[in-house]
Design an enzyme around this catalytic site. Structure first.
Site, PDB file in Angstrom:
ATOM      1  N   ASP A 133      -9.226  -3.823  -6.378  1.00  0.00           N
ATOM      2  CA  ASP A 133      -8.597  -2.990  -5.349  1.00  0.00           C
ATOM      3  C   ASP A 133      -8.279  -1.648  -5.981  1.00  0.00           C
ATOM      4  O   ASP A 133      -7.341  -1.514  -6.773  1.00  0.00           O
ATOM      5  CB  ASP A 133      -7.315  -3.661  -4.842  1.00  0.00           C
ATOM      6  CG  ASP A 133      -6.598  -2.810  -3.792  1.00  0.00           C
ATOM      7  OD1 ASP A 133      -7.104  -1.712  -3.459  1.00  0.00           O
ATOM      8  OD2 ASP A 133      -5.538  -3.248  -3.310  1.00  0.00           O
ATOM      9  N   HIS A 145      -8.775  -4.349  -0.479  1.00  0.00           N
ATOM     10  CA  HIS A 145      -7.449  -3.858  -0.109  1.00  0.00           C
ATOM     11  C   HIS A 145      -6.962  -4.436   1.216  1.00  0.00           C
ATOM     12  O   HIS A 145      -5.748  -4.516   1.445  1.00  0.00           O
ATOM     13  CB  HIS A 145      -7.483  -2.328  -0.026  1.00  0.00           C
ATOM     14  CG  HIS A 145      -6.141  -1.686   0.110  1.00  0.00           C
ATOM     15  ND1 HIS A 145      -5.171  -1.782  -0.872  1.00  0.00           N
ATOM     16  CD2 HIS A 145      -5.592  -0.941   1.099  1.00  0.00           C
ATOM     17  CE1 HIS A 145      -4.101  -1.122  -0.493  1.00  0.00           C
ATOM     18  NE2 HIS A 145      -4.324  -0.609   0.699  1.00  0.00           N
ATOM     19  N   SER A 183       0.825  -1.202   0.000  1.00  0.00           N
ATOM     20  CA  SER A 183       0.000   0.000   0.000  1.00  0.00           C
ATOM     21  C   SER A 183       0.871   1.268   0.000  1.00  0.00           C
ATOM     22  O   SER A 183       1.642   1.475  -0.933  1.00  0.00           O
ATOM     23  CB  SER A 183      -0.961  -0.046   1.195  1.00  0.00           C
ATOM     24  OG  SER A 183      -1.950   0.941   1.102  1.00  0.00           O
TER      25      SER A 183
END
Length: 332
Positions: free
Chosen positions: A268, A295, A173
């Site tokens: 995502d 996610h 991320s």
């Protein structure tokens, strides 16, 4: 009295169609901004411009390095809410549910520290919601900048003291954005490591990279066709305070392109966003993802798996193989 000439139906409908498509584009932009704020975080409980001077000089490597130098430095960068500036990089405890702990912990258990030193970058790892006046977290830009500076600093320091040490860089991320930015800087000779030391980077592993571009690295299947949120929203720079959508990486990953592995679960929106040039597709995909926590689920096979492995299992297996096959430099 002559009959009135009727206007063609197509001309009457065209303005309405253009208006409808314009409204869809506006809705798509609003939805993307809202979802980027909520999805750039790993889930329930729990960039900066690449820095450093351009380095093109060639330096001579020694035949051996200090006995306390690891063969490989495994540099791990957690995602949003998964780290803290004062966390212990060798025994991180800021968030016991950090996704990357599944990878770093397994590597630390498998290899002695002389083979690989597993270093988890401690940084702010926050993402302030600018639409919430009570949110006192740090801005995304501030968090990402600190993460990049600390990660780059660790590589620079290690290369100075341990010139034969190799590197495996991984992130999730926000951490994947930082790891990818490091790889881009190194691969394009923009600092961190001298251009002559690009070969010291054995591999880069990214999970849910917000600057992802399909085909610019090794995309591990199943791999969607969308782009990272920062690429999709690159035309909206400066609109949301504290969140700079930096767009695609200049030069991609350069010389490191074939060494970068990227995992992105279809749906995502951090790494699989539709661009606003396709507003109808954007509205459809975003609406379907509102209640879909893709996610936050890379540690499970629910939304992404490869030959039965979850994203974290795949990343661990890949990193383990790379470390096991790495050169074993001599030590003084």
């Amino acid at each position: 009295m002559s009959a009135r000439k009727a206007k063609p139906r197509g001309k009457r409908r065209l303005p309405k169609l253009l208006l409808f498509l314009g409204l869809l584009a506006i809705v798509a932009i609003i939805l993307i901004v809202i979802l980027v704020i909520t999805l750039l975080q790993p889930g329930p409980p729990r960039l900066p411009t690449p820095g450093g001077p351009s380095t093109s000089e060639t330096k001579e490597r020694p035949d051996a390095q200090s006995a306390d130098c690891p063969d490989v430095l495994s540099l791990v960068i957690p995602g949003t809410w998964e780290s803290a500036p004062d966390d212990d990089p060798y025994q991180p405890t800021a968030n016991p549910k950090s996704l990357m702990l599944r990878v770093s912990g397994a590597l630390a258990d498998e290899f002695p520290s002389s083979r690989t030193s597993v270093y988890t970058v401690p940084y702010i790892a926050q993402f302030r919601n600018p639409t919430n006046l009570t949110d006192r977290q740090s801005d995304y830009n501030v968090s990402r900048a600190q993460g990049y500076k600390r990660a780059a600093g660790k590589i620079i320091e290690t290369n100075k003291n341990c010139p034969l040490t190799r590197y495996v860089i991984m992130g999730f991320s926000q951490g994947a954005v930082i790891a990818g930015d490091l790889a881009s800087a190194i691969g394009n000779g923009r600092g961190v490591l001298p251009a002559s030391d690009q070969d010291l980077v054995l591999g880069v592993g990214l999970i849910a990279d917000g600057r992802r571009e399909p085909g610019k690295q090794n995309d591990i299947a199943p791999s969607p066709n969308g782009v990272g949120a920062e690429v999709a929203l690159s035309g909206m720079r400066g609109i949301v305070p504290g969140i700079t959508m930096t767009g695609a990486r200049s030069g991609g990953f350069g010389e490191l392109r074939d060494r970068v592995q990227s995992i992105c679960a279809p749906g995502d929106l951090i790494c699989d966003s539709p661009t606003v040039t396709n507003p109808i597709g954007a509205v459809s995909q975003l609406a379907g993802a509102i209640n879909n926590p893709v996610h936050a689920m890379y540690g499970t096979p629910r939304y992404w798996s490869h030959d039965g492995s979850t994203a974290t299992q795949w990343m661990y297996g890949w990193a383990s193989d790379v470390i096991r096959d790495a050169p074993r430099p001599a030590h003084n």
